[in-house]
Design a protein around this motif. Structure first.
Motif, PDB file in Angstrom:
ATOM      1  N   UNK A 119       0.852  -1.190   0.000  1.00 21.51           N
ATOM      2  CA  UNK A 119       0.000   0.000   0.000  1.00 21.51           C
ATOM      3  C   UNK A 119       0.890   1.244   0.000  1.00 21.51           C
ATOM      4  N   UNK A 120       0.860   2.039  -1.089  1.00 20.10           N
ATOM      5  CA  UNK A 120       1.722   3.230  -1.130  1.00 20.10           C
ATOM      6  C   UNK A 120       1.505   4.171   0.051  1.00 20.10           C
ATOM      7  N   UNK A 121       0.279   4.230   0.573  1.00 15.46           N
ATOM      8  CA  UNK A 121       0.000   5.131   1.698  1.00 15.46           C
ATOM      9  C   UNK A 121       0.797   4.733   2.931  1.00 15.46           C
ATOM     10  N   UNK A 122       1.193   3.458   3.034  1.00 12.70           N
ATOM     11  CA  UNK A 122       2.008   3.002   4.154  1.00 12.70           C
ATOM     12  C   UNK A 122       3.496   3.009   3.808  1.00 12.70           C
ATOM     13  N   UNK A 123       3.826   2.661   2.563  1.00 12.79           N
ATOM     14  CA  UNK A 123       5.228   2.497   2.182  1.00 12.79           C
ATOM     15  C   UNK A 123       5.940   3.833   2.049  1.00 12.79           C
ATOM     16  N   UNK A 124       5.319   4.787   1.384  1.00 13.42           N
ATOM     17  CA  UNK A 124       6.010   6.041   1.089  1.00 13.42           C
ATOM     18  C   UNK A 124       6.416   6.789   2.366  1.00 13.42           C
ATOM     19  N   UNK A 125       5.551   6.913   3.378  1.00 12.67           N
ATOM     20  CA  UNK A 125       6.019   7.557   4.621  1.00 12.67           C
ATOM     21  C   UNK A 125       7.203   6.833   5.262  1.00 12.67           C
ATOM     22  N   UNK A 126       7.220   5.481   5.155  1.00 15.06           N
ATOM     23  CA  UNK A 126       8.361   4.735   5.683  1.00 15.06           C
ATOM     24  C   UNK A 126       9.636   5.071   4.911  1.00 15.06           C
ATOM     25  N   UNK A 127       9.538   5.198   3.586  1.00 17.58           N
ATOM     26  CA  UNK A 127      10.696   5.559   2.777  1.00 17.58           C
ATOM     27  C   UNK A 127      11.221   6.941   3.171  1.00 17.58           C
ATOM     28  N   UNK A 128      10.294   7.881   3.358  1.00 12.73           N
ATOM     29  CA  UNK A 128      10.696   9.230   3.752  1.00 12.73           C
ATOM     30  C   UNK A 128      11.392   9.205   5.110  1.00 12.73           C
ATOM     31  N   UNK A 129      10.815   8.484   6.072  1.00 16.77           N
ATOM     32  CA  UNK A 129      11.394   8.417   7.415  1.00 16.77           C
ATOM     33  C   UNK A 129      12.782   7.781   7.382  1.00 16.77           C
ATOM     34  N   UNK A 130      12.934   6.722   6.595  1.00 22.81           N
ATOM     35  CA  UNK A 130      14.236   6.055   6.498  1.00 22.81           C
ATOM     36  C   UNK A 130      15.285   7.002   5.922  1.00 22.81           C
ATOM     37  N   UNK A 131      14.931   7.695   4.855  1.00 25.54           N
ATOM     38  CA  UNK A 131      15.897   8.602   4.236  1.00 25.54           C
ATOM     39  C   UNK A 131      16.200   9.804   5.118  1.00 25.54           C
ATOM     40  N   UNK A 132      15.239  10.199   5.940  1.00 24.20           N
ATOM     41  CA  UNK A 132      15.504  11.268   6.900  1.00 24.20           C
ATOM     42  C   UNK A 132      16.534  10.799   7.932  1.00 24.20           C
ATOM     43  N   UNK A 133      16.411   9.547   8.397  1.00 18.62           N
ATOM     44  CA  UNK A 133      17.398   8.995   9.318  1.00 18.62           C
ATOM     45  C   UNK A 133      18.794   8.966   8.693  1.00 18.62           C
ATOM     46  N   UNK A 134      18.842   8.810   7.381  1.00 16.27           N
ATOM     47  CA  UNK A 134      20.131   8.803   6.677  1.00 16.27           C
ATOM     48  C   UNK A 134      20.703  10.207   6.495  1.00 16.27           C
ATOM     49  N   UNK A 135      19.917  11.226   6.843  1.00 14.81           N
ATOM     50  CA  UNK A 135      20.389  12.590   6.690  1.00 14.81           C
ATOM     51  C   UNK A 135      20.155  13.176   5.316  1.00 14.81           C
ATOM     52  N   UNK A 136      19.228  12.595   4.542  1.00 11.48           N
ATOM     53  CA  UNK A 136      18.959  13.082   3.190  1.00 11.48           C
ATOM     54  C   UNK A 136      18.418  14.508   3.226  1.00 11.48           C
ATOM     55  N   UNK A 137      18.756  15.319   2.225  1.00 10.91           N
ATOM     56  CA  UNK A 137      18.269  16.701   2.196  1.00 10.91           C
ATOM     57  C   UNK A 137      16.774  16.754   1.883  1.00 10.91           C
ATOM     58  N   UNK A 138      16.151  17.847   2.263  1.00 10.02           N
ATOM     59  CA  UNK A 138      14.714  17.986   2.073  1.00 10.02           C
ATOM     60  C   UNK A 138      14.277  17.850   0.612  1.00 10.02           C
ATOM     61  N   UNK A 139      15.034  18.392  -0.368  1.00 10.01           N
ATOM     62  CA  UNK A 139      14.595  18.198  -1.761  1.00 10.01           C
ATOM     63  C   UNK A 139      14.468  16.725  -2.150  1.00 10.01           C
ATOM     64  N   UNK A 140      15.347  15.869  -1.614  1.00  7.31           N
ATOM     65  CA  UNK A 140      15.218  14.444  -1.937  1.00  7.31           C
ATOM     66  C   UNK A 140      14.022  13.831  -1.209  1.00  7.31           C
ATOM     67  N   UNK A 141      13.792  14.211   0.035  1.00  6.81           N
ATOM     68  CA  UNK A 141      12.617  13.708   0.750  1.00  6.81           C
ATOM     69  C   UNK A 141      11.334  14.110   0.018  1.00  6.81           C
ATOM     70  N   UNK A 142      11.308  15.334  -0.505  1.00  9.14           N
ATOM     71  CA  UNK A 142      10.145  15.781  -1.275  1.00  9.14           C
ATOM     72  C   UNK A 142       9.984  14.943  -2.541  1.00  9.14           C
ATOM     73  N   UNK A 143      11.111  14.613  -3.190  1.00  9.01           N
ATOM     74  CA  UNK A 143      11.064  13.788  -4.394  1.00  9.01           C
ATOM     75  C   UNK A 143      10.523  12.399  -4.084  1.00  9.01           C
TER      76      UNK A 143
END
Length: 335
Positions: A119-143
């Protein structure tokens, strides 16, 4: 939207050995193409891997299936080495068109089916949270949030039935016996095939001639050590004869199996050394990209983070780095 490379699909079909064909299937993303293999047998052809599911790739295979070099013989078996889109993407369409069963290892089949039903509604927030933990910049989190799940974009629906292939199985393909060898690290249970009679290794993405296969930590298993698994998995291939002709999923067939494995080990050792030197102070995963890669375009940041995290996790597992948390970001520092 596709790239110019993918629009310029060519029927690039060539003979590797008698009754054994290579099809170069263009891709709309790096590395630009994937090899599919066709082996002729008494009951027809075995097709190994497929490319992604899109209109240019369907058109390519429609032409190939009617190509006189197939001698009017049907495709009797579809074998998929692993779950990544450039290998399994068109398998469902080919199954529907040819009636041939899909053969895969159990884990790769289940992984593909799982990703197609997430379910994308569950997966995409997890992807964003994981990449935030990695220190990804906001433009990539938005992408990441904007583009959603990529897997269903490239992989068509799969049937509910498959036939399992496992480590040590012996398959008769093209009139010869092929032993199933399982590669790990790049994918969890990737099928490779070795033919002692012909001294050929269908290496999938385990051993490539000019690039290292992507070894990355997946957000669904953030504490994994895929690099350690990959390096351990190479041992079985080092036991094959040096004169083996290696048939990789990307790039041309090549000789020099042992030399290439040694080069892959050296490549990862050098990256681990770079990280140890860089992590003398606490570093985020994102910060380590500067010492591991050339500048990456924004859309490839996820691949870089996955690869960097795999190396960092490996060093944590070896007891050489410590992992901590600085706010919402992981930080790694030398012990």
């Amino acid at each position: 939207m596709t790239t110019g490379l993918h629009e310029a699909v060519a029927d690039d079909l060539s003979e590797v050995a008698p009754g054994f064909l290579r099809l170069r299937v263009p891709l709309p993303f790096p590395p630009g193409e994937v090899n599919a293999w066709l082996l002729c047998g008494p009951d027809g052809w075995t097709l190994i891997d497929s490319g992604i599911d899109d209109e240019p790739t369907r058109a390519l295979f429609a032409r190939v299936l009617a190509d006189p070099r197939l001698g009017g013989q049907p495709v009797a078996r579809l074998l998929v080495t692993h779950f990544h889109p450039d290998h399994v993407g068109l398998a469902g369409w080919l199954h529907a068109r040819t009636g041939a069963d899909i053969h895969m290892s159990r884990v790769e089949w289940m992984q593909a089916r799982l990703l197609l039903n997430e379910d994308p509604a569950e997966v995409v927030p997890q992807l964003v949270a994981h990449n935030r933990l990695c220190g990804a910049p906001q433009p990539f989190l938005d992408l990441v949030e904007r583009r959603g799940m990529l897997y269903p974009k490239w992989v068509g629906p799969l049937p509910r039935r498959y036939l399992r292939v496992k480590e040590g199985d012996e398959l008769t393909l093209g009139g010869s016996a092929w032993r199933v060898m399982i590669g790990e690290g790049h994918a969890p249970e990737m099928i490779c095939l070795y033919c002692a009679e012909r001294d050929l290794l269908i290496a999938a993405d385990q051993i490539l001639a000019r690039i290292s296969p992507h070894i990355g930590v997946h957000p669904s298993d953030p504490c994994a050590d895929p690099l350690g698994v990959f390096l351990g998995s190479l041992l079985q291939f080092e036991a094959l004869p040096e004169g083996t002709l290696v048939l990789p999923s990307h790039g041309d067939p090549f000789y020099g199996l042992h030399e290439r494995i040694a080069a892959l080990r050296a490549h990862h050792d050098e990256r681990l050394e770079r990280l140890m030197d860089f992590c003398i102070e606490p570093r985020t995963v994102m910060e380590t990209l500067d010492v591991l890669f050339r500048p990456l375009p924004l859309e490839q940041t996820g691949f870089g983070l996955g690869e960097a995290l795999a190396h960092l996790r490996h060093l944590v597992g070896r007891g050489e780095l410590d992992l901590g948390l600085d706010g919402e970001r992981w930080v790694f520092v030398r012990r």
